[in-house]
Write a protein that holds these residues in place. Sequence first.
Motif, mmCIF file in Angstrom:
data_model
loop_
_atom_site.group_PDB
_atom_site.id
_atom_site.type_symbol
_atom_site.label_atom_id
_atom_site.label_comp_id
_atom_site.label_asym_id
_atom_site.label_seq_id
_atom_site.Cartn_x
_atom_site.Cartn_y
_atom_site.Cartn_z
ATOM 1 N N UNK A 88 0.822 -1.210 0.000
ATOM 2 C CA UNK A 88 0.000 0.000 0.000
ATOM 3 C C UNK A 88 0.857 1.262 0.000
ATOM 4 N N UNK A 89 2.031 1.184 0.615
ATOM 5 C CA UNK A 89 2.916 2.349 0.662
ATOM 6 C C UNK A 89 3.485 2.696 -0.708
ATOM 7 N N UNK A 90 3.359 1.786 -1.666
ATOM 8 C CA UNK A 90 3.910 2.002 -3.008
ATOM 9 C C UNK A 90 2.851 2.452 -4.011
ATOM 10 N N UNK A 91 1.626 2.683 -3.535
ATOM 11 C CA UNK A 91 0.581 3.157 -4.425
ATOM 12 C C UNK A 91 0.903 4.553 -4.928
ATOM 13 N N UNK A 92 0.601 4.848 -6.179
ATOM 14 C CA UNK A 92 0.809 6.202 -6.689
ATOM 15 C C UNK A 92 -0.247 7.144 -6.126
ATOM 16 N N UNK A 93 -0.082 8.450 -6.297
ATOM 17 C CA UNK A 93 -1.059 9.406 -5.764
ATOM 18 C C UNK A 93 -2.399 9.313 -6.471
ATOM 19 N N UNK A 94 -3.420 9.869 -5.844
ATOM 20 C CA UNK A 94 -4.751 9.896 -6.449
ATOM 21 C C UNK A 94 -4.685 10.521 -7.839
ATOM 22 N N UNK A 95 -5.499 9.973 -8.728
ATOM 23 C CA UNK A 95 -5.518 10.426 -10.113
ATOM 24 C C UNK A 95 -4.626 9.614 -11.029
ATOM 25 N N UNK A 96 -3.887 8.665 -10.458
ATOM 26 C CA UNK A 96 -2.970 7.837 -11.244
ATOM 27 C C UNK A 96 -3.687 6.637 -11.837
ATOM 28 N N UNK A 97 -2.956 5.905 -12.661
ATOM 29 C CA UNK A 97 -3.458 4.675 -13.275
ATOM 30 C C UNK A 97 -2.606 3.507 -12.806
ATOM 31 N N UNK A 98 -3.266 2.427 -12.399
ATOM 32 C CA UNK A 98 -2.541 1.241 -11.949
ATOM 33 C C UNK A 98 -3.042 0.014 -12.702
ATOM 34 N N UNK A 120 -7.524 5.041 -11.570
ATOM 35 C CA UNK A 120 -8.051 4.215 -12.653
ATOM 36 C C UNK A 120 -7.309 2.883 -12.573
ATOM 37 N N UNK A 121 -8.038 1.794 -12.453
ATOM 38 C CA UNK A 121 -7.425 0.481 -12.251
ATOM 39 C C UNK A 121 -7.795 -0.462 -13.386
ATOM 40 N N UNK A 122 -6.782 -1.051 -14.004
ATOM 41 C CA UNK A 122 -6.970 -2.068 -15.024
ATOM 42 C C UNK A 122 -6.549 -3.422 -14.455
ATOM 43 N N UNK A 136 -15.633 3.124 -4.102
ATOM 44 C CA UNK A 136 -16.417 4.134 -4.811
ATOM 45 C C UNK A 136 -15.604 5.063 -5.709
ATOM 46 N N UNK A 137 -14.314 5.269 -5.406
ATOM 47 C CA UNK A 137 -13.514 6.217 -6.175
ATOM 48 C C UNK A 137 -12.598 5.552 -7.194
ATOM 49 N N UNK A 138 -12.705 4.253 -7.337
ATOM 50 C CA UNK A 138 -11.866 3.523 -8.295
ATOM 51 C C UNK A 138 -12.645 3.276 -9.580
ATOM 52 N N UNK A 139 -12.063 3.723 -10.682
ATOM 53 C CA UNK A 139 -12.642 3.456 -12.009
ATOM 54 C C UNK A 139 -12.050 2.139 -12.508
ATOM 55 N N UNK A 140 -12.870 1.109 -12.614
ATOM 56 C CA UNK A 140 -12.393 -0.251 -12.880
ATOM 57 C C UNK A 140 -12.547 -0.596 -14.359
ATOM 58 N N UNK A 170 1.874 2.529 -12.257
ATOM 59 C CA UNK A 170 2.441 1.411 -11.503
ATOM 60 C C UNK A 170 1.681 0.132 -11.835
ATOM 61 N N UNK A 171 2.413 -0.963 -12.014
ATOM 62 C CA UNK A 171 1.805 -2.288 -12.128
ATOM 63 C C UNK A 171 2.215 -3.112 -10.917
#
Length: 255
Positions: A88-98, A120-122, A136-140, A170-171
């Motif tokens: 979790x500490x390696x997550x990018x900031x809000x607004x990023x794509x993972x 945005x999560x793929x 609620x805030x994750x675009x899947x 980040x992947x």
Amino acid sequence: MYAEERQQAMARSVAERRRVSVAELAEEYDVTTETVRRDLSQLERLCLVRRVHGGAVPADALAITEAALSDRDRLHTDLKDRIAKAALALLPPSGSTIILDAGSTTSRLAGALPHDLRVVAFTHAVPVAARLVNLPLVEVHLLPGRVRTTTHAAVGSDTVAALGALRADVAFLGSNALNESHGLSTPDPDEAATKRAIVGAAQRVVALVDSTKIGHESAIRFASLAEVDTVVTDDGIEDADRSMLEAAGVEVVVA
């Protein structure tokens, strides 16, 4: 006793006893456990033994098969939970794509994502998508492809093509095995092709690999160590393995 003689004796011992621990071999040959691990690594490269957690078995004792997701999810659950929380500490900031790969540990990471994170999560994994849609805030985005019954993940040319059009910050990647010479590997060629495409689609690659998989290899490599930025693992990692990863330029995060 010379190293070559000791290694030959170890190989015979493993073949006869079918499973031998590092501690037993260290006591038997009056050497350090680190020396035993180096000997076993050399014997594994020669295809005489296969290293397992804490020791070795004959090279023919482990078929190259892939456990079902439900089976893997029950293995080393405490380690996987710790690794997911550390990631979790390696997550990018809000607004990023993972991108989240298939796997029991990445699925745990998906379930641990904070509810106030907007990303945005793929993913190509149905279980991962099922966890993400509750945030609620994750675009899947669920990637297309043929869904494998073993991993519940989409694979194939459609999946690879969709990943080829992506550029993520980040992947988060899973792996069946990791070692110095073979990198990150998995048994299935379609799964390997998808993981390879995930690596190519990300600016930063974070591999979630518990210590029981480090030092081993599976049939098909999908990434070299040079293509991985960070490995998140548990405190069972051997000092030699950690040094090997760091010498290859990989950041090691121990949960």
